[in-house]
Design an enzyme around this catalytic site. Structure first.
Site, short mmCIF file in Angstrom:
data_model
loop_
_atom_site.label_atom_id
_atom_site.label_comp_id
_atom_site.label_asym_id
_atom_site.label_seq_id
_atom_site.Cartn_x
_atom_site.Cartn_y
_atom_site.Cartn_z
N GLU A 36 -63.81 -113.35 58.47
CA GLU A 36 -62.35 -113.49 58.57
C GLU A 36 -61.87 -114.71 57.78
OE1 GLU A 36 -62.29 -113.14 62.91
OE2 GLU A 36 -60.90 -111.47 62.64
N GLU A 78 -67.85 -107.99 66.20
CA GLU A 78 -67.24 -108.34 67.50
C GLU A 78 -67.34 -107.22 68.52
OE1 GLU A 78 -66.13 -109.18 64.60
OE2 GLU A 78 -65.32 -111.22 64.66
#
Ligand code: NAD
Length: 689
Positions: free
Chosen positions: A105, A125
Site C-alpha cells: 500500500e 490481509e
C-alpha cells in the site's frame, strides 16, 4: 534522522531508507520519521525525485500486526500515503524481498514501483480476516484492473515481479543493484518531465471493467468464503473502487476495515496467526540442532508414500524401505502417479517432477538406512510390528540419527523403549494425505532429547508443515479429541438424528465437511478395526462395516455414492437400520435440534481439550487450536475449539456439560476442572497456571 528511517542523496534524487528489522514492518516508530522525511523532501527545492527503499532482506512486509486492535498512533499509514500523493516530483518505490499488505500500500502511494526480479507483491490481509485498510482495495484496481485486483485481494496470495510487471503493478524489473537502478529510473522520469499522476487519479483501467463479469467473479468467491466475512468485504471494497469516487471508496474501505478488525472472525484469525508462530518455536533458539541431510522412510503405503513426497518436495533425498520388492514397486508407482497428476494439473513442471523422482531410492534392506539422519516409520499400526522395526533400526541407524514413528495412537514411550537410544526417538504424526496436509503433531516422549525435538520442529517448518509439539497419550491431541467429538454420534442417531442432519449442523457451523461424510471419506473400516482391537463396539457403524459398507471406496457407507460419484446422497437403508437398532434398544425417536447436536459433539471436544491441557499433553490452549484448524478443518473464523469456547461462553459450556453428564452419566460430559477455571478467569493461561 532516526534509527529507522534515513535519507541520503544520489545527485538530485533523495533515497529514503527504512530499516526496521526483521521485515521492515510499518510500525509507529517508522511511520513518524517517514512522514517527516517525506514532508521535508517534498518542500526541498534541491530534491528532484524520491526513492523509497528498505534495508535488510525485504521491502516493508506489512503493517505491524501487534498494533491491530489498539488505538492508532498518528500518523497512521493512510496519512503517510496521502502525504506521498501530494508530492509532485516523481516518487519511486524500490521493492526487493516482499512488499506485502501495508508495504504494498505504501508502494501504491508512489508514482512508480520498480522491483527486484525475485520480489513478491501482495495484499494478504484477508488471511487475518481483514481487508487492506490503507487504500489497497482502491488503488490496486486502478493499476491492474478490477478483476486482477479482486483475485489478488480475495486470495491474499502474492504475485512475482514479472507477473506484477505484466499486470501493470510495477513499472520495471531489475536484476541486482536495485536502489541504483531505482535512482536511475527516477532520474529518467525527471528528465522526461511533465505531470506525474498519483495512482488515485489513474482511472483508465477501472473505466474498462466488465461489470457483469466482475460481479460473477465476486459471487463465485463469496460462495467459496464459507461464512467468512473478510473475502466478501474485500470484494465489496473493490466493487466500491469501480462505482464510487476515489475518496468515497477510500472512506468505505475504512469503514469495512474497522468493522472487520473489531469482529470475532478477525480476532480468531489473528489469534491463529500468532498461535502458529508460537507453536512453531518448539523448544527455542538456544537448543542445538542436529544435521539432517538424508531421510529414511519405512513402509511405502498411504502414509509412507505421502511422507516421502513431503520430504522430497522439501528437497531432501529419501530412502524408502518396504518388506518386499512388490510392495516397494507399488509404493514407488503411486508416488510416480501422484507427481504425474500434479504435472497434468499444471501445478508441477515436468522438470520438477523428474528432479523430485531423482531424490528417491528404494530398498528392502535395513542396512541401506545406515546413512539416514532421520528415519520415519509408517508401517502397520501394531505395537509388536513397530517395536520390531525400531529394534532393527537400533541395530543399523548411525549414532545420533533421529528415529520417528508416524503412529496415530500408540504409546511412543513404549516404542522408544524397544531401542537402546530412547533419547533419539520422537513421534511425527503426519496427516493424510501427508504431502498435502500442513499439520504435523510432533510427539515428545518421556526421554526425547531437546536437540532431537528442536531439530524436527525446525525441519517440519522447512518442508512447509505447521508443527505442534504434543505429549504422549492415546491419540495425542487431535485424534484423542476427535474421539470425544464423536463419542455421542451413535447415541444421537439412536435418539432420532440422521447422519445428514448432523453433517448439516457441522457445515452450517463452518466445517468443510461433517463427521459422517468424513468417516465415509477416510473409510469406516479403519475405525472398525480399531474398535475390534480395543474390544469396543458401535452398533450402527459395526453393522455397516459387516455389510461391506466402508464408505466412498465401496460406493456406500453412511451415505450412498451413485456410480462412483463423490457426492453423498442420504440412504433410506441406513435410516431403517438406525431405527431398527433403536427399536431393539427400546429407544423412541424424538426431534433433535442443532443446539443439542453442538452441545453433544463440540462441547465434549472443548472439554477434552481442557483435560489435555490439564495433563500437559499440550503446552498451550492455542496449540490445540492450531491442531484442529490445520488437521481437522475446524473453521478458521472461529479460531479453533479453545478460542471458540471463549466466544461461545465457557460458563454456558460448563452448565450444559453438567446437564448432559446428569442425563447420561458419561465421562465425556464431566466438566474438566480446568474448563471450570477457564469459565471463572476467562483465560486458558490463567486457568492452566
Ligand atoms: P498402509 O497399510 O497403507 O501402509 C503400511 C505399509 O507398511 C505397507 O505398505 C506395508 O507393506 C508396510 N510395512 C509393514 N510392515 C513393515 C515392515 N516391518 N517393514 C517395512 N514396511 C512394512 O498404512 P498407512 O495408512 O500408511 O498407516 C501407516 C501408519 O501411519 C500407521 O501407524 C497409521 O496409524 C499411521 N497413520 C495413518 C493415517 C491415515 O490416515 N492412514 C494418518 C496418520 C497416521
Amino acid at each position: 534522522m532516526s534509527d529507522f528511517v534515513s535519507v541520503a542523496s544520489d545527485g538530485d534524487v533523495a533515497v529514503v531508507t527504512i530499516d526496521n528489522p526483521p521485515v521492515n514492518a510499518m510500525s509507529f516508530h517508522v511511520r513518524e520519521p517517514l512522514h517527516q522525511a517525506l514532508a521535508a523532501l517534498r518542500d526541498d527545492p534541491s530534491v528532484a525525485a524520491i526513492v523509497i527503499a528498505c534495508a535488510g532482506r525485504t521491502f516493508v512486509a506489512g503493517a505491524d500486526i501487534t498494533e491491530f486492535g489498539k488505538p492508532v498512533q498518528q500518523p497512521e499509514l493512510r496519512a503517510v500515503i496521502a502525504l506521498l500523493e501530494t508530492i509532485a516530483k516523481p516518487t519511486v518505490a524500490a521493492i526487493h524481498g516482499t512488499a506485502l499488505g501495508g508495504g504494498l500500500e505504501l508502494a501504491l502511494g508512489c508514482h512508480f514501483r520498480v522491483a527486484d526480479s525475485k520480489a513478491k507483491l501482495g495484499l494478504p490481509e484477508v488471511k487475518l480476516g481483514l481487508l487492506p485498510g490503507g487504500g489497497g482495495t482502491v488503488r490496486l484496481p486502478r493499476l491492474v484492473g478490477a478483476e486482477k485486483a479482486l483475485g489478488m485481494i480475495v486470495s491474499g496470495a502474492p504475485i512475482g515481479a514479472v507477473e506484477a510487471l505484466e499486470a501493470g503493478l510495477v513499472d520495471a524489473v531489475f536484476d541486482g543493484e536495485l536502489v541504483a537502478q531505482a535512482v536511475r529510473f527516477a532520474s529518467e522520469m525527471v528528465a522526461k518531465g511533465g505531470r506525474f499522476l498519483p495512482v488515485r487519479d489513474r482511472n483508465d483501467r477501472l473505466g474498462k471493467t466488465d461489470l457483469a463479469a466482475f460481479d460473477r467473479q465476486a459471487a463465485e468467491l463469496a460462495k467459496k468464503a464459507r461464512g467468512l466475512e473478510a473475502p466478501i468485504a474485500c470484494a465489496q471494497a473493490v466493487r466500491n473502487a469501480i462505482s464510487l469516487s476515489f475518496d468515497e471508496a477510500l472512506a468505505a474501505e475504512r469503514e469495512l476495515f474497522l468493522k472487520l478488525v473489531a469482529g470475532d472472525q478477525s480476532r480468531a484469525q489473528r489469534h491463529l496467526f500468532f498461535a502458529e508462530r508460537e507453536a512453531a518455536r518448539g523448544p527455542g533458539k538456544d537448543v542445538a540442532r542436529r544435521k539432517i541431510t538424508r531421510i529414511g522412510i519405512i513402509g511405502a503405503g498411504t502414509m509412507g508414500g505421502g511422507i516421502a513426497m513431503a520430504f522430497a518436495n522439501g528437497g531432501f533425498p529419501v530412502t524408502l524401505l518396504e518388506t518386499n520388492e512388490e510392495a516397494l514397486q507399488r509404493g514407488l508407482a503411486t508416488i510416480d502417479k501422484n507427481y504425474a497428476v500434479s504435472v497434468g494439473r499444471g501445478s508441477l513442471t515436468e522438470a520438477a517432477r523428474q528432479q523430485r523422482l531423482g531424490l528417491f531410492k528404494g530398498s528392502t534392506d535395513y542396512a541401506d538406512l545406515a546413512d539416514c539422519d532421520l528415519i520415519v516409520e509408517a508401517v502397520f499400526e501394531e505395537m509388536a510390528v513397530k517395536q520390531e522395526v525400531f529394534g532393527k533400526l537400533d541395530a543399523v541407524a548411525k549414532p545420533g540419527a533421529i528415529l520417528a514413528t508416524n503412529t496415530s495412537y500408540l504409546d511412543v514411550n513404549a516404542i522408544a523403549a524397544s531401542t537402546s537410544r530412547p533419547q533419539d526417538v520422537v513421534g511425527l504424526h503426519f496427516f493424510s494425505p501427508a504431502n498435502v496436509m500442513k499439520l504435523l503433531e510432533i510427539v515428545r516422549a518421556e526421554k526425547t532429547a531437546p536437540d532431537a525435538l528442536a531439530t524436527v520442529v525446525e525441519l517440519a517448518r522447512g518442508i512447509g508443515k505447521v508443527p505442534v509439539v504434543v505429549g504422549v497419550c492415546h491419540g495425542f491431541v487431535g485424534n484423542r479429541m476427535l474421539a470425544a467429538r464423536g463419542a455421542e454420534s451413535e447415541a444421537l442417531l439412536l435418539e432420532g438424528a440422521t447422519p445428514s442432519q448432523i453433517d448439516r449442523v457441522f457445515t452450517d457451523f463452518g466445517w468443510p465437511i461433517g463427521p459422517f461424510q468424513m468417516g465415509d471419506l477416510a473409510g469406516l473400516d479403519i475405525g472398525w478395526r480399531n474398535r475390534k482391537a480395543r474390544g469396543l463396539t458401535a452398533v450402527i457403524a459395526d453393522t455397516l462395516c459387516e455389510q461391506g459398507r466402508f464408505g466412498q471406496k465401496t460406493g456406500s457407507g453412511w451415505y450412498r455414492y451413485e456410480d462412483g460419484s463423490r457426492d453423498p446422497s442420504p440412504d433410506p437403508e441406513v435410516e431403517n437400520l438406525i431405527r431398527a437398532k433403536a427399536a431393539e434398544k427400546g429407544i423412541a425417536a424424538r426431534a433433535i435440534d442443532a443446539d443439542e447436536i453442538i452441545e453433544r459433539t463440540l462441547y465434549p471436544l472443548v472439554n477434552e481439550g481442557a483435560k489435555i491441557l490439564e495433563e500437559k499433553i499440550a503446552d498451550r490452549a492455542s496449540d490445540i487450536d492450531v491442531v484442529w484448524v490445520n488437521g481437522y478443518g475446524f473453521p478458521i473464523g472461529k479460531g479453533g475449539p479453545m478460542f471458540w469456547a471463549g466466544l461461545e461462553g465457557a460458563g454456558k459450556i460448563v452448565e450444559r456439560l453438567e446437564y448432559w453428564h446428569g442425563q447420561t452419566g458419561k465421562e465425556v460430559f464431566k466438566p474438566a476442572p480446568l474448563l471450570r477455571r477457564f469459565a471463572e478467569t476467562g483465560s486458558w493461561e490463567a486457568a492452566a497456571r
